[in-house]
Write a protein that holds these residues in place. Structure first.
Motif, PDB file in Angstrom:
ATOM      1  N   THR A   1     -10.749  -3.537  -7.826  1.00 21.62           N
ATOM      2  CA  THR A   1      -9.461  -3.597  -7.700  1.00 21.62           C
ATOM      3  C   THR A   1      -8.901  -4.998  -8.568  1.00 21.62           C
ATOM      4  OG1 THR A   1      -9.249  -2.040  -5.990  1.00 21.62           O
ATOM      5  CG2 THR A   1      -7.551  -3.049  -7.292  1.00 21.62           C
TER       6      THR A   1
ATOM      7  N   ARG B   1       0.486  -1.226  -0.295  1.00 21.57           N
ATOM      8  CA  ARG B   1      -0.071  -0.395  -0.337  1.00 21.57           C
ATOM      9  C   ARG B   1       1.041   1.407   0.264  1.00 21.57           C
ATOM     10  NH1 ARG B   1      -4.411  -2.833   3.081  1.00 21.57           N
ATOM     11  NH2 ARG B   1      -5.268  -4.039   1.200  1.00 21.57           N
TER      12      ARG B   1
ATOM     13  N   VAL C   1      -9.701 -11.554  -3.456  1.00 16.22           N
ATOM     14  CA  VAL C   1      -9.802 -10.624  -1.695  1.00 16.22           C
ATOM     15  C   VAL C   1     -10.079 -11.084  -0.838  1.00 16.22           C
ATOM     16  CG1 VAL C   1     -11.367  -8.698  -3.992  1.00 16.22           C
ATOM     17  CG2 VAL C   1     -12.234 -10.968  -2.264  1.00 16.22           C
ATOM     18  N   GLU C   2     -10.336 -12.351  -0.796  1.00 17.15           N
ATOM     19  CA  GLU C   2     -10.099 -13.070   0.840  1.00 17.15           C
ATOM     20  C   GLU C   2      -9.052 -12.844   1.198  1.00 17.15           C
ATOM     21  OE1 GLU C   2     -12.277 -16.517   0.201  1.00 17.15           O
ATOM     22  OE2 GLU C   2     -13.044 -16.317   2.501  1.00 17.15           O
ATOM     23  N   ALA C   3      -7.830 -13.289   0.996  1.00 20.39           N
ATOM     24  CA  ALA C   3      -6.918 -13.133   1.015  1.00 20.39           C
ATOM     25  C   ALA C   3      -5.817 -11.760   0.578  1.00 20.39           C
ATOM     26  CB  ALA C   3      -6.051 -14.438  -0.209  1.00 20.39           C
ATOM     27  N   THR C   4      -6.331 -10.435   0.141  1.00 20.17           N
ATOM     28  CA  THR C   4      -4.941  -9.324   0.972  1.00 20.17           C
ATOM     29  C   THR C   4      -6.795  -8.293   0.823  1.00 20.17           C
ATOM     30  OG1 THR C   4      -6.282  -9.230  -1.929  1.00 20.17           O
ATOM     31  CG2 THR C   4      -4.468  -9.763  -1.324  1.00 20.17           C
ATOM     32  N   ALA C   5      -7.852  -8.551   1.387  1.00 19.06           N
ATOM     33  CA  ALA C   5      -8.554  -7.991   2.068  1.00 19.06           C
ATOM     34  C   ALA C   5      -8.354  -6.664   0.682  1.00 19.06           C
ATOM     35  CB  ALA C   5      -8.186  -7.423   3.550  1.00 19.06           C
ATOM     36  N   ILE C   6      -8.114  -6.413  -0.471  1.00 18.37           N
ATOM     37  CA  ILE C   6      -8.775  -5.689  -1.326  1.00 18.37           C
ATOM     38  C   ILE C   6      -9.566  -5.558  -1.926  1.00 18.37           C
ATOM     39  CG2 ILE C   6      -5.456  -4.675  -1.667  1.00 18.37           C
ATOM     40  CD1 ILE C   6      -6.858  -6.470  -4.654  1.00 18.37           C
ATOM     41  N   ASN C   7      -9.821  -4.342  -3.048  1.00 17.61           N
ATOM     42  CA  ASN C   7     -11.743  -3.682  -3.169  1.00 17.61           C
ATOM     43  C   ASN C   7     -11.340  -5.096  -4.381  1.00 17.61           C
ATOM     44  OD1 ASN C   7     -13.465  -2.510  -5.339  1.00 17.61           O
ATOM     45  ND2 ASN C   7     -13.252  -1.739  -3.354  1.00 17.61           N
ATOM     46  N   PRO C   8     -12.851  -5.637  -4.308  1.00 23.77           N
ATOM     47  CA  PRO C   8     -13.742  -6.099  -5.310  1.00 23.77           C
ATOM     48  C   PRO C   8     -12.670  -5.846  -6.525  1.00 23.77           C
ATOM     49  CG  PRO C   8     -14.795  -6.532  -4.367  1.00 23.77           C
ATOM     50  CD  PRO C   8     -13.968  -5.626  -3.294  1.00 23.77           C
TER      51      PRO C   8
ATOM     52  N   ALA D   1     -11.532 -13.696  -8.109  1.00 27.95           N
ATOM     53  CA  ALA D   1     -11.623 -12.471  -7.476  1.00 27.95           C
ATOM     54  C   ALA D   1     -11.376 -12.637  -6.217  1.00 27.95           C
ATOM     55  CB  ALA D   1     -13.002 -11.840  -8.441  1.00 27.95           C
ATOM     56  N   ARG D   2     -12.445 -13.809  -5.863  1.00 28.36           N
ATOM     57  CA  ARG D   2     -12.957 -13.764  -4.473  1.00 28.36           C
ATOM     58  C   ARG D   2     -11.051 -14.153  -3.810  1.00 28.36           C
ATOM     59  NH1 ARG D   2     -17.700 -16.243  -0.925  1.00 28.36           N
ATOM     60  NH2 ARG D   2     -15.959 -16.665   0.866  1.00 28.36           N
TER      61      ARG D   2
END
Lengths: 130, 311
Positions: free
Chosen positions: A55, A10, A46-53, A42-43
């Motif tokens: 993105t 980040r 985002v589950e692993a990185t906690a970033i916005n879907p 995508a799931r």
């Protein structure tokens, strides 16, 4: 086969979607991904990185636009083609080794060389999409 | 069907005879499927705004529509997790989820609730709520919210009690939920950095007023950090300016984003950088006189104009 994992920095100043694009390309260059392989969903990302879907979806769309991957409806996103890499023992590399040696002999330190190299890269690849 | 999750116009709320409005003249439109950060200092009105959107509190001015109608009509499609997370202390985690199932007939999805409650780093089904830490209670409250399979998830300071690992896991779980079901999520926080990677929409509240509202990328693109030797950053609107060596650095709203180069962002001896979301938020908060921004081109020009003249 393990799933490719994305590392999101980040603080890097590089847009998150670009980090995913670049890391996917790196995986292609290194042969970690080959044509036919599936990218993480995508799931999963985002589950692993906690970033916005959105993105992740944007990054995958960009890779698709560049013809590197294709989305198959309901199945996922798959690699279409590989990325050529400069072989470790190419003549280009030998020239660069030679150049780096001369730069050092001329009294440049590591940071000077890196700055010079980056400047020349920027100049030559100006306007190219990453 | 509407593609709007929340639409507010001139929304305000005043408690009793207190002189100050807790919320005043708030207008924004949050499209469906977005992950929205509701950011602002303590006391900015975040909880009040969320409670109004959840249909638990009536506004004293203006209007709000949630999922295409009044908030009370959308109650079954909204999940709201309040800051204090009211749970029955004598129940076990499993019994709390059973209660959730019975209170939400026809909508409840046990597996979604269990993934949050018992998943990675999760809880013991037989644990009593009263024996849980603040962070573990947050997990139970989020499990209840997920089990309801909402279209709109309103979370008031959801991450405040969580350790960094649980925060990462639960944010990941939230994002996975959103990607799978197109859930719209609004989460409040006074820490921007906490939400920076996961949100694509920003609502910035300060003193009950909406300072910024819009898509994060568009907001970032509409601003720039300029460093130059002079103090004149025309034609751009300076949000905040600080001395930097012999020159100044300014956070500006770019005059015309469609003609950046023509607008002269790179004027004499100016260095241009893209602010981070945190820099953008802090810059606006520090400058009380920042013209209110709304990148979302809906019909509330009047509102924007009012705030500009007030500034």
């Amino acid at each position: 086969m393990g799933v490719v994992e994305y590392r999101i920095d980040r603080r890097s100043g590089v847009a998150t979607y670009l980090q995913i694009v670049q890391q996917t390309k790196q995986a292609l260059r290194l042969g970690l991904l080959e044509p036919g392989d599936q990218l993480p969903t995508a799931r999963e990302v985002v589950e692993a990185t906690a970033i916005n879907p959105n993105t992740v979806l944007k990054a995958y769309r960009e890779l698709e636009r560049e013809g590197l991957v294709e989305a198959r409806r309901g199945l996922g996103t798959f690699v279409r083609r590989s990325l050529g890499s400069a072989p470790a023992e190419s003549p280009l590399r030998a020239e660069l080794v030679d150049w780096a040696g001369r730069a050092r002999a001329a009294g440049l330190d590591r940071d000077d060389v890196a700055a010079l190299f980056t400047a020349v890269l920027d100049e030559n690849f100006k306007g190219d999409k990453e | 069907m509407t593609d709007t999750a929340i639409q507010a116009a001139g929304l305000g709320r005043r408690y009793g005879r207190r002189k100050r409005d807790v919320l005043a003249d708030c207008s924004f439109r949050l499209p469906k499927g977005r992950i929205c950060a509701l950011v602002g200092p303590n006391g900015a009105g975040k909880s009040t705004l969320l409670a109004i959107a959840a249909g638990l509190l009536k506004p004293t001015a203006g209007t709000v529509e949630v999922l295409g109608g009044p908030p009370t009509a959308a109650r079954s499609r909204i999940a709201y997790v309040a800051q204090h997370k009211p749970l029955h202390p004598q129940l076990t985690v499993a019994a709390t989820l059973r209660l959730g199932a019975e209170l939400n007939p026809g909508r409840w999805e046990q597996s979604a609730a269990e993934r949050i409650a018992y998943g990675t780093g999760g809880l013991e089904p037989k644990a009593k709520i009263r024996s849980l830490s603040g962070g573990q209670r947050t997990r139970v409250a989020l499990a209840l919210a997920f089990g309801k399979r909402p279209e709109l998830l309103l979370l008031d300071e959801p991450m405040a009690d969580l350790d960094p690992l649980a925060r990462h896991e639960l944010t990941g779980a939230l994002m996975a939920e959103a990607v799978e079901h197109g859930t719209t999520i609004v989460m409040s926080s006074h820490v921007v950095a906490e939400l920076e990677g996961s949100c694509d929409y920003l609502l910035l509240l300060q003193g009950g007023r909406m300072r910024l509202a819009g898509d994060t990328e568009e907001l970032l693109a509409a601003h720039a950090l300029l460093t130059g030797t002079g103090t004149d950053f025309a034609p751009h609107t300076v949000i905040e300016r600080r001395a930097s060596g012999r020159g100044h650095t300014a956070l500006v709203r770019v005059a015309d984003t469609t003609e950046e180069s023509a607008a002269g962002t790179t004027g004499p001896a100016r260095h241009r950088e893209q602010p981070t979301l945190e820099e953008l938020v802090l810059g606006h908060l520090r400058s009380h006189q920042a013209p209110a921004g709304d990148i979302d081109h809906t019909d509330h020009n009047d509102h924007t104009h009012q705030q500009e003249t007030a500034a």
